[in-house]
Design a protein around this motif. Sequence first.
Motif, PDB file in Angstrom:
ATOM      1  N   ASN A 237       0.826  -1.213   0.000  1.00  0.00           N
ATOM      2  CA  ASN A 237       0.000   0.000   0.000  1.00  0.00           C
ATOM      3  C   ASN A 237       0.861   1.264   0.000  1.00  0.00           C
ATOM      4  O   ASN A 237       0.559   2.241  -0.699  1.00  0.00           O
ATOM      5  CB  ASN A 237      -0.923   0.011   1.218  1.00  0.00           C
ATOM      6  N   ARG A 238       1.940   1.246   0.779  1.00  0.00           N
ATOM      7  CA  ARG A 238       2.793   2.438   0.848  1.00  0.00           C
ATOM      8  C   ARG A 238       3.493   2.701  -0.474  1.00  0.00           C
ATOM      9  O   ARG A 238       3.536   3.842  -0.957  1.00  0.00           O
ATOM     10  CB  ARG A 238       3.831   2.266   1.969  1.00  0.00           C
ATOM     11  N   VAL A 239       4.040   1.659  -1.079  1.00  0.00           N
ATOM     12  CA  VAL A 239       4.778   1.848  -2.321  1.00  0.00           C
ATOM     13  C   VAL A 239       3.875   2.366  -3.432  1.00  0.00           C
ATOM     14  O   VAL A 239       4.282   3.244  -4.216  1.00  0.00           O
ATOM     15  CB  VAL A 239       5.457   0.534  -2.751  1.00  0.00           C
ATOM     16  N   PHE A 240       2.664   1.858  -3.510  1.00  0.00           N
ATOM     17  CA  PHE A 240       1.787   2.239  -4.610  1.00  0.00           C
ATOM     18  C   PHE A 240       0.882   3.432  -4.281  1.00  0.00           C
ATOM     19  O   PHE A 240      -0.085   3.691  -5.001  1.00  0.00           O
ATOM     20  CB  PHE A 240       0.970   1.028  -5.067  1.00  0.00           C
ATOM     21  N   SER A 241       1.213   4.152  -3.226  1.00  0.00           N
ATOM     22  CA  SER A 241       0.559   5.423  -2.910  1.00  0.00           C
ATOM     23  C   SER A 241       1.559   6.548  -3.128  1.00  0.00           C
ATOM     24  O   SER A 241       2.711   6.447  -2.696  1.00  0.00           O
ATOM     25  CB  SER A 241       0.099   5.455  -1.445  1.00  0.00           C
ATOM     26  N   PRO A 242       1.166   7.639  -3.781  1.00  0.00           N
ATOM     27  CA  PRO A 242       2.105   8.761  -3.941  1.00  0.00           C
ATOM     28  C   PRO A 242       2.417   9.411  -2.598  1.00  0.00           C
ATOM     29  O   PRO A 242       1.544   9.525  -1.735  1.00  0.00           O
ATOM     30  CB  PRO A 242       1.346   9.719  -4.871  1.00  0.00           C
ATOM     31  N   THR A 243       3.658   9.804  -2.423  1.00  0.00           N
ATOM     32  CA  THR A 243       4.051  10.488  -1.187  1.00  0.00           C
ATOM     33  C   THR A 243       3.569  11.933  -1.216  1.00  0.00           C
ATOM     34  O   THR A 243       3.193  12.472  -2.269  1.00  0.00           O
ATOM     35  CB  THR A 243       5.572  10.467  -1.017  1.00  0.00           C
ATOM     36  N   ALA A 244       3.608  12.577  -0.054  1.00  0.00           N
ATOM     37  CA  ALA A 244       3.210  13.985   0.014  1.00  0.00           C
ATOM     38  C   ALA A 244       4.090  14.838  -0.884  1.00  0.00           C
ATOM     39  O   ALA A 244       3.618  15.774  -1.553  1.00  0.00           O
ATOM     40  CB  ALA A 244       3.270  14.470   1.455  1.00  0.00           C
ATOM     41  N   ALA A 245       5.388  14.529  -0.922  1.00  0.00           N
ATOM     42  CA  ALA A 245       6.307  15.292  -1.779  1.00  0.00           C
ATOM     43  C   ALA A 245       5.968  15.092  -3.253  1.00  0.00           C
ATOM     44  O   ALA A 245       6.020  16.046  -4.051  1.00  0.00           O
ATOM     45  CB  ALA A 245       7.747  14.872  -1.502  1.00  0.00           C
ATOM     46  N   GLU A 246       5.627  13.867  -3.630  1.00  0.00           N
ATOM     47  CA  GLU A 246       5.257  13.608  -5.020  1.00  0.00           C
ATOM     48  C   GLU A 246       3.977  14.343  -5.395  1.00  0.00           C
ATOM     49  O   GLU A 246       3.848  14.882  -6.506  1.00  0.00           O
ATOM     50  CB  GLU A 246       5.090  12.108  -5.236  1.00  0.00           C
ATOM     51  N   VAL A 247       3.030  14.378  -4.478  1.00  0.00           N
ATOM     52  CA  VAL A 247       1.773  15.089  -4.738  1.00  0.00           C
ATOM     53  C   VAL A 247       2.025  16.587  -4.882  1.00  0.00           C
ATOM     54  O   VAL A 247       1.499  17.238  -5.796  1.00  0.00           O
ATOM     55  CB  VAL A 247       0.754  14.809  -3.610  1.00  0.00           C
TER      56      VAL A 247
END
Length: 292
Positions: A237-247
């Motif tokens: 779940n973590r890997v396939f969720s965009p991080t706050a920095a990516e967003v």
Amino acid sequence: MTAVGRPRPTARSYLYVPGDQPDKVARAAARGADACILDLEDAVSPSNKATARGAVGVSLADGAAEVPNAPQWWVRINADTPAADIAAVVGPNLTGVVVPKADVDLLAEVHQLLSDAERDSGLPAGEIAVFALLETASGVLHAEAVAAAPRVQRLGLGEADLAAELRLQPGPDREELWPYRARIVLACAAVGLAAPVGPTETALRDPERLEATSRLLLRQGFRGRTAIHPAQVPVVNRVFSPTAAEVDAARDVVDRLADAGSGVAVTADGRMIDAAVARSAREVLDRDAAGR
């Protein structure tokens, strides 16, 4: 794309659960996976198939609707007994069926069986979706036709079966299978299907490897992964969720291009932004908006 049925969020994690073990099925919804696959195929011995069908049917009918924030409920059927499997599990709580060794002919049969079962159960036509698992040379060669088949909403790649059929001997990085991964990603994009689901990591006691191989799949164009143990779910779940920095970076790209009022703009660090860059940024924002 010919997928039908009600809209569903694009799942990041699909947790396999043996269909003949009701205790594990009962606990599956609390494991944090976006989707659970109640397995009638590889996880069940041949002598226990009938028992598993009955147990999964009861679990879906009696318990799935009562779970708060329930995951999607999928059932992996057997390629050689689709009629018996589908008859046992179709109902209002079933999201869809996972079809192993998927090819165009098998998917056509599954589509008709699901249509008959929906009618008999009083469900809307096309309610039950299909997750097509490509595990054979024929399936991979005809991946675009498989992706465009009725009801198909996701494609996945079964690398163990495929490697055996192709007589491959994959190394630690499984680089020998990367061309087939690319073939599946291309097929999904060509027909407008959601990005495919990556294969399972079998090293259960190596979370660092799970993270590394999941990030590789993300870079290769996958947007989810199957899991065979609940401990794998948080990492997937973590890997396939965009991080706050990516967003934040994606939102900056989209905003700068909009503010430029033309087809190009420049980021704060001097990189050019055009429509292609913005398209990738919007994909990140879409995943974030979906909670994925």
